[in-house]
Every structure is written in C-alpha cells, then in structure tokens.
Motif scaffolding. Sequence first.
Motif, PDB file in Angstrom:
ATOM      1  N   LEU A 238       4.121 -23.448  -1.752  1.00 49.52           N
ATOM      2  CA  LEU A 238       4.687 -22.590  -0.720  1.00 49.52           C
ATOM      3  C   LEU A 238       3.844 -21.326  -0.602  1.00 49.52           C
ATOM      4  CD1 LEU A 238       8.522 -22.892  -1.451  1.00 49.52           C
ATOM      5  CD2 LEU A 238       7.239 -23.957   0.407  1.00 49.52           C
ATOM      6  N   ILE A 239       3.566 -20.919   0.638  1.00 49.20           N
ATOM      7  CA  ILE A 239       2.790 -19.711   0.895  1.00 49.20           C
ATOM      8  C   ILE A 239       3.777 -18.564   1.107  1.00 49.20           C
ATOM      9  CG2 ILE A 239       1.089 -18.613   2.388  1.00 49.20           C
ATOM     10  CD1 ILE A 239       0.103 -21.423   3.114  1.00 49.20           C
ATOM     11  N   LEU A 240       3.664 -17.535   0.291  1.00 50.00           N
ATOM     12  CA  LEU A 240       4.606 -16.419   0.338  1.00 50.00           C
ATOM     13  C   LEU A 240       4.300 -15.497   1.511  1.00 50.00           C
ATOM     14  CD1 LEU A 240       4.799 -15.546  -3.471  1.00 50.00           C
ATOM     15  CD2 LEU A 240       6.414 -16.889  -2.109  1.00 50.00           C
ATOM     16  N   ASP A 241       5.349 -14.966   2.096  1.00 51.17           N
ATOM     17  CA  ASP A 241       5.246 -13.984   3.174  1.00 51.17           C
ATOM     18  C   ASP A 241       5.297 -12.604   2.528  1.00 51.17           C
ATOM     19  OD1 ASP A 241       5.723 -12.206   5.278  1.00 51.17           O
ATOM     20  OD2 ASP A 241       6.738 -13.732   6.456  1.00 51.17           O
ATOM     21  N   VAL A 242       4.137 -11.950   2.403  1.00 47.61           N
ATOM     22  CA  VAL A 242       4.052 -10.682   1.672  1.00 47.61           C
ATOM     23  C   VAL A 242       4.889  -9.602   2.348  1.00 47.61           C
ATOM     24  CG1 VAL A 242       2.493  -8.866   0.891  1.00 47.61           C
ATOM     25  CG2 VAL A 242       1.811 -11.251   0.699  1.00 47.61           C
ATOM     26  N   ALA A 243       4.898  -9.575   3.675  1.00 45.00           N
ATOM     27  CA  ALA A 243       5.728  -8.580   4.375  1.00 45.00           C
ATOM     28  C   ALA A 243       7.200  -8.769   4.016  1.00 45.00           C
ATOM     29  CB  ALA A 243       5.517  -8.694   5.883  1.00 45.00           C
ATOM     30  N   ASP A 244       7.650 -10.019   3.964  1.00 47.07           N
ATOM     31  CA  ASP A 244       9.031 -10.305   3.565  1.00 47.07           C
ATOM     32  C   ASP A 244       9.290  -9.885   2.125  1.00 47.07           C
ATOM     33  OD1 ASP A 244      10.008 -11.240   5.911  1.00 47.07           O
ATOM     34  OD2 ASP A 244      10.583 -13.215   5.171  1.00 47.07           O
TER      35      ASP A 244
ATOM     36  N   SER B 189      12.179  -7.477   0.681  1.00 47.75           N
ATOM     37  CA  SER B 189      13.102  -7.917  -0.367  1.00 47.75           C
ATOM     38  C   SER B 189      13.094  -6.956  -1.544  1.00 47.75           C
ATOM     39  CB  SER B 189      12.736  -9.327  -0.841  1.00 47.75           C
ATOM     40  OG  SER B 189      12.916 -10.268   0.192  1.00 47.75           O
ATOM     41  N   ILE B 190      11.910  -6.448  -1.897  1.00 46.95           N
ATOM     42  CA  ILE B 190      11.819  -5.477  -2.997  1.00 46.95           C
ATOM     43  C   ILE B 190      12.576  -4.209  -2.644  1.00 46.95           C
ATOM     44  CG2 ILE B 190      10.224  -3.987  -4.255  1.00 46.95           C
ATOM     45  CD1 ILE B 190       8.170  -6.283  -4.081  1.00 46.95           C
ATOM     46  N   ASP B 191      12.390  -3.716  -1.413  1.00 48.11           N
ATOM     47  CA  ASP B 191      13.108  -2.514  -0.980  1.00 48.11           C
ATOM     48  C   ASP B 191      14.617  -2.738  -1.006  1.00 48.11           C
ATOM     49  OD1 ASP B 191      10.688  -1.290  -0.614  1.00 48.11           O
ATOM     50  OD2 ASP B 191      10.631  -1.586   1.556  1.00 48.11           O
ATOM     51  N   ARG B 192      15.036  -3.910  -0.539  1.00 53.41           N
ATOM     52  CA  ARG B 192      16.475  -4.204  -0.505  1.00 53.41           C
ATOM     53  C   ARG B 192      17.055  -4.268  -1.915  1.00 53.41           C
ATOM     54  NH1 ARG B 192      18.754  -8.795  -1.414  1.00 53.41           N
ATOM     55  NH2 ARG B 192      16.797  -9.945  -1.115  1.00 53.41           N
ATOM     56  N   MET B 193      16.375  -4.971  -2.810  1.00 49.34           N
ATOM     57  CA  MET B 193      16.887  -5.094  -4.174  1.00 49.34           C
ATOM     58  C   MET B 193      16.847  -3.765  -4.911  1.00 49.34           C
ATOM     59  SD  MET B 193      15.309  -8.809  -5.304  1.00 49.34           S
ATOM     60  CE  MET B 193      16.211  -8.845  -6.854  1.00 49.34           C
ATOM     61  N   ALA B 194      15.837  -2.937  -4.612  1.00 54.54           N
ATOM     62  CA  ALA B 194      15.786  -1.614  -5.234  1.00 54.54           C
ATOM     63  C   ALA B 194      16.961  -0.757  -4.765  1.00 54.54           C
ATOM     64  CB  ALA B 194      14.458  -0.931  -4.899  1.00 54.54           C
TER      65      ALA B 194
ATOM     66  N   ASN C 101       0.843  -1.192   0.000  1.00 55.82           N
ATOM     67  CA  ASN C 101       0.000   0.000   0.000  1.00 55.82           C
ATOM     68  C   ASN C 101       0.877   1.240   0.000  1.00 55.82           C
ATOM     69  OD1 ASN C 101       0.508   0.778   2.956  1.00 55.82           O
ATOM     70  ND2 ASN C 101      -0.319  -1.288   3.159  1.00 55.82           N
ATOM     71  N   GLY C 102       0.291   2.358  -0.384  1.00 50.76           N
ATOM     72  CA  GLY C 102       1.015   3.619  -0.383  1.00 50.76           C
ATOM     73  C   GLY C 102       2.236   3.576  -1.286  1.00 50.76           C
ATOM     74  N   GLN C 103       3.354   4.084  -0.759  1.00 48.48           N
ATOM     75  CA  GLN C 103       4.597   4.108  -1.527  1.00 48.48           C
ATOM     76  C   GLN C 103       5.177   2.714  -1.714  1.00 48.48           C
ATOM     77  OE1 GLN C 103       5.878   6.858  -2.997  1.00 48.48           O
ATOM     78  NE2 GLN C 103       4.038   7.925  -2.282  1.00 48.48           N
ATOM     79  N   ARG C 104       4.697   1.753  -0.948  1.00 47.12           N
ATOM     80  CA  ARG C 104       5.214   0.385  -1.046  1.00 47.12           C
ATOM     81  C   ARG C 104       4.227  -0.521  -1.781  1.00 47.12           C
ATOM     82  NH1 ARG C 104       7.131  -2.093   4.316  1.00 47.12           N
ATOM     83  NH2 ARG C 104       8.618  -3.206   2.971  1.00 47.12           N
ATOM     84  N   ARG C 105       3.439   0.033  -2.675  1.00 46.23           N
ATOM     85  CA  ARG C 105       2.536  -0.779  -3.488  1.00 46.23           C
ATOM     86  C   ARG C 105       3.273  -1.202  -4.751  1.00 46.23           C
ATOM     87  NH1 ARG C 105      -1.803   2.179  -3.441  1.00 46.23           N
ATOM     88  NH2 ARG C 105      -3.066   0.898  -2.063  1.00 46.23           N
TER      89      ARG C 105
END
Length: 771
Positions: A613-619, A623-628, A567-571
């Motif tokens: 496998l059930i993905l952890d959306v918070a994780d 991961s997206i922030d880290r790779m960015a 959501n927000g800037q992290r969508r």
Amino acid sequence: MNGEDKDYGSMSLHELFRGEAESQAQLLTDGLLAIENGAADAAAIEPLMRAAHSLKGAARIVNLEPVERLAHVMEDCFVAAQKGRLTLGKARVDRLLSAVDMIVRIASLDEAQAQSWMDSRKLELANLLTALYEAADPQARIGEAAAPAAPALALPAAVQAAAPLTAPPAAPAAPAPAPAPAEEPPAADAVLKVSSRSFDRLLSLASEARIGAHAWQPFAQSLQRHKQRHAEMFKAFEQLRQTLLEGPADELLRERLTLLQQRLEPLRDELAARIAECEALERRQLSVNQLMLDEVLSLRMRPFRDGVRGLPRMVRDLAHSLGKQARLEIVGEDTMVDRDVLARIESPLTQMLRNALDHGIETPALRRAAGKPEQATIRVEARHSGGMLVIRVGDDGAGVDLDKVRDRIVQRGMASAAMASAMSTAELLDFLLLPAFSLRDSASTVSGRGVGLDLVQAEVRAMNGSLQLTTETGRGFSLALTLPLSQSIVRALVAEIAGEAYALPINKIDRVLRLPMSAIRSLEDRQFFAMDGADGEQVSLIPAAPLLALGDARTGGDGLAVVVIGNGQRRHGLVVDAIIGEKSLAVQRLDQMFGKLRDISAAALLEDGSPVLILDVADLLVSIDRMAGEGALRGVRAQTGAGAARRKRVLVVDDSLTVREMERKLLQARGFEVDTAVDGMDGWNAVRASDYELVITDVDMPRMDGIELTTLIKADARLHALPVMIVSYKDRPEDRARGVQAGADYYLTKGSFHDETLLEAVFDLIGDSGQ
C-alpha cells in the motif's frame, strides 16, 4: 489519446461534426492569435482558409446553415486578407473569434438543442454575419462553395443583397469534403484512442508480467544450488571410484564403474547448459517485460501543448477585459506529460495566469512610464528535470509588493509589525498561499477572494508536487511547479510496518535515518529527537504502527528506523520497523467501491508479487494532527532483546498519594510495570497515549471521576476491550451498580481488601505480569 474508445462507424453525423468543429476551432483560434501578434503573412492565413472551408462543408452535411454561413464568410475574410484587401486588426480578430466561439457552442449541442439555441439568438447571429460580410468586402468576394438558397436567418436586406447565397453558374460548387473527426495522421504514426480503464488494465497486466519475469530469478538460483550439490555428488563418486580401483577389484566392477562414469558426464554438461538457458531466458523476459511496461506507460504520455491549447485565448480575452495588453508565450510544447497530470494542471495554470493578469501585469500607460513595452509577456515553460516535470509560469509585470504583504499580515493579526518587518521574501510569499489571503481590498469577478494560489497549492500537493514562488520588484513574478512525470509510476521508499510492507513517495520524504534509543527525549507525553545534532531542530517521533491502527510500536535495543516527513512545524519522524529499500512501483488505483481510504493513496505490487500500500503523506500529517489534538499519540517503547517477554502494564488512577503509591509498590513487587495518574483527566490522557493491560481507578476524584473515566474508555473504539477495575470506599449496592453500568470489569472496596485481595483480582483479569 484520452477519452473512451470510439467506433466512428457507429457515431452519428452530428457527433462526427462536433469532433471536427472542436479540432478546426482550435486551429482557427491559434492562427488568429498568431496573426494578432504579427504573423499576418500568406503562410499563416492559408491554414485558416482550409479550416473554415472544411467547417463549411461539414456544416452543410449536417444541415447547420448558420454554421455554414459563418464559416463561409470567415473563409471570405481570410481570402481578402491573403489578397491584401483586408487587414486583420484587433477588432476584426475579435469578430472572427466570436464566430469561432459561436460555431463551437452550436456544435457542442445535440440537434434539437442546437436548433433551439440558434432560434433564440437570431439577432446575435445576424449582427455577427453582418459585421463579417462588411469586413470581407462583398464587391470583391471570392468563394469556392456556396450556401443553399433558403436562408436560415432573417438577415438585413443589404446583407442578403451583398452576399448572395447561390453560386453563379460559371463557378460550380466544389464537392464538399467528407466530415472527419480530425486530420488523419500518417499511417506510420496512426493514433488510437484508449480508455482509462483499458490502460489501467494494460498497466496491471504489464506489472504482473514483470513480476512473472522476476520469478525466474529464484528458480535459476535453485538450479545453481542443485548444480553445486551435483558437483559434490560427482566428487564423492570420483573418490569412491578411485578407492575401489586402487584395491583388488574384478573386471566386472571396473566395467560398471567406467560405464557409470560415462553416463554421468553428459548429465553434468546438460545441467550446465540448462542453467545457462534459464539465465538467458530470465534476462530476455526481464528486458521484454520492461520494454512492454515502458510502452504501456508511453500510452499515457501526451505533449504539453495538448493541455494548454486554450490558454493563449484566455489570456488575450481576459487582458482585453481588464484594459491591458498581454501575450502568452509557451515553451516546451513537445514536453511529454502523463495525461492525468496534464488534465489536473489545467485549473492551476488557469488560476496562475488569471492572477498574473489581474495582480502583476500593469496597464499600458504604467508600462510605458516604466520603460516597458505596452504588451506584457507571460511565459509558461515545461521541461523535465531530475526525473520530475517542472512547469514555470512567469510574467514581466510589477511583481509582488512586499510592503503591502507585510501590512496585510499585520492588519489580519497574523504577526506583529516587528515580526513582519523581519520576515524574508520567501516567508512573505508563503502567506500568498494561505486560504482567504488576498492583497485586494475588494473582490472582483477575477480575484480578491483569497482562494487563488491556495487552490493551486492544494492541487499541486494532491499530485505529490511542490510549489515555489519568486518575485523581483518591478521586474515580474514567477511560480515553479515541480510534479511527478507520471501518476502511473512512483519512486517510493518501501518500509516494514507491523510486519507488512508500505511505501512512501520519495519526493515526500525529507530524510531517512537510524536513531539510537539514547537520542529520544520526552516532553508532556510526546517523544522528540534533535535532527541535526544536540542543537538541531526538535522533531517529534510518531510510531507508524499505531498511527495506521496496526497495533503497538516496539523496537529492539539497536535503535529506530525513522522516516522524516512534512516540513516546518509539521515535520515528524515516522518510526517504522525496518527500511526495505527504494523501488519504482507501478501504481494500481484502488477500486472506487472502497472510496478514499484514510492515509492510503494507492497500491502496487513488489517484484516478488506481494502487495504494498502506498501511503498518502498529506493524510498522515492530518492524522497526526488529529491524534495529537485528542491526546492519542503513543510513544515508542524499547523491547529488551529479540523475543523478550514484555511486562504487563497497569495504570493506577487515584487522587490519594498514599493509596496510589501503595497500589503501585504492591503491583511492581509482583513484576508489573506501573504508571500512575492523579485524577480521571490525567488518567484519560495517559490511557490514550500509551498501551495498558489494566486500569485501576478510584471513583471520587477532581476534574473527572472514575465513573466518567470508565465510561470514556468503554466508549472508545480502540480502548473498549481494556479491563477496568474500580477500587473505592463506596460499597453500597447502588455504587456498585453505577460502576457496572459504566462498564467496569471488577469492583473492589478499599475498606475490605488487603494485598492478596487486590492481586487476586488483578490476576483474575489479566493473569500474571508476564515476566
């Protein structure tokens, strides 16, 4: 219902007493709080008398004389209150609650620790007994059972004289009740304790049984296909028989055809019957297995009251310590909640109630001035709504001072005064959830450190839930927690990523859409799309396969399957290969030996038995922030038709425009897809953002030279196998040694190569263009 399986026959008397003490102490606490709030009739006091009497008898069995004395005098207090000789006001309720706390504390220790603890607190015990004896009116005291003559504590003489520990002869002691861990429920509703491990195994077996039931479906379908072929065979036989009978045929042939027809007819009927039986069996199996799964899941469900028993006492005591008056009202105590959810919400609820008492509830004087009752009310309500558990915590206090929130935002430099004044109520309340954000000027033992609602939000998010805050100035403040009903079943969207099935919890998905390739826009090596039309919010596109380290993300010409998360800037729009569908999955916890897997929360089995496998959306968002931040996010590239061969990509890194363009044109003429970079830093960003089969780099370049670029590529866990060719004017042996030492796969000097030399070197490393 929770905890490990227990065999009461193997437990010691002290362990049995501990269980009973906890049960009876909760009953006493609830009853005393009810009395303090006005329920002082005989019906409210009677259960307290029985609880104290049971504790007295149980303490005598395990030889805990101080506990026996406390329970004995508490019983006398309740008798006096029931007879109307004693009023249980606030001060007396305080003493009785202190006695309950002391009994629980002693019971929680083992026998040696309990004796040592009691020896160290003889004076405290004696003072408490003295106060309770005085309250019980010793001259009119009635006791059903007496304590042993040998005192365990050196009580004041007046206390010992007023409260003899031996019963008069005319009143023989009643038999002490046998200790029990808890009140026995009716036989029809007998409760068994099931360990978490046993439940997880039952859930796993129930899930596998359901998969086994679904396995009948393809078998039944195959029988239907067999039935169809069987019918075609019968039709062909009938046509053959008619043809033979229409022509000249001897009597023997006619008899054999008739006999064959008679034998085939029962086969047709039998096959139809067997198919009907198979379908009926499939339906029964599915029904029974679904009922079994539901029953297993119900083992985890407990009433909401089991998780909030201690909250009324906590609210009462904390309010008194703050000089305030408050009562806790709990609505929906019978609402069934998963025991894991129930255990995890205790801490958030406690924190929210502490915040309400310290920040929201006013002192009695201020409440009188505002026309409110002196005693504040905090309401906790639990209910089911839309397949989710909703817990609302609200108070009738002063609410949140929004002007103070604005001032604190400006003071901390989080926004300008103009921006803060333009913020809505919802936006301002969101600041209360930030770490280290507090409206207190100094910290106290209750609040002021800015970690309260931040921790609440973190725990709620960890349970795949959401948190909503509302306030009304002068009228109160409320928080609504929306959580999954169970941590054992999750409603999820199953998608295919790199040829494998993965699941995302439905409540973590913003929307699912099909995005045409023409809607993709690029900016600074990032891909975006407008979510609601051309003027809508720009949402970044993140290929799921490279994010999960599953390889490249490619798509056909018909567009992208996108799952919007955050959501927000992290969508972000998560690009997947295909959407399989929405499923209810029985969660299978990963073995602890694996620890916490990045981006993965749990596993499950699909209806056909295949794992997912059930993905952890918070994780994933982390991961997206880290790779960015590392510049490692890769975009989506279109694949021209199913099965089309992809051209190999080459990155040319050179600060010389002439050399860069010459190499690019030469390689493109041979069918390679070529990107260029103006220096080592530009090349490093490019190679992390996209996939290449080869990097061709110069050595001397600004910002980062070719040797540094090669070293970084070869040290990267993902890129270390990427071939690197150095093309440089430096042809001294030491220059070549530097390149080889950095990890270069080929070293070519600009002064000695012509077109074919470069192309031959490229072919040696990666072959032809693949076109």
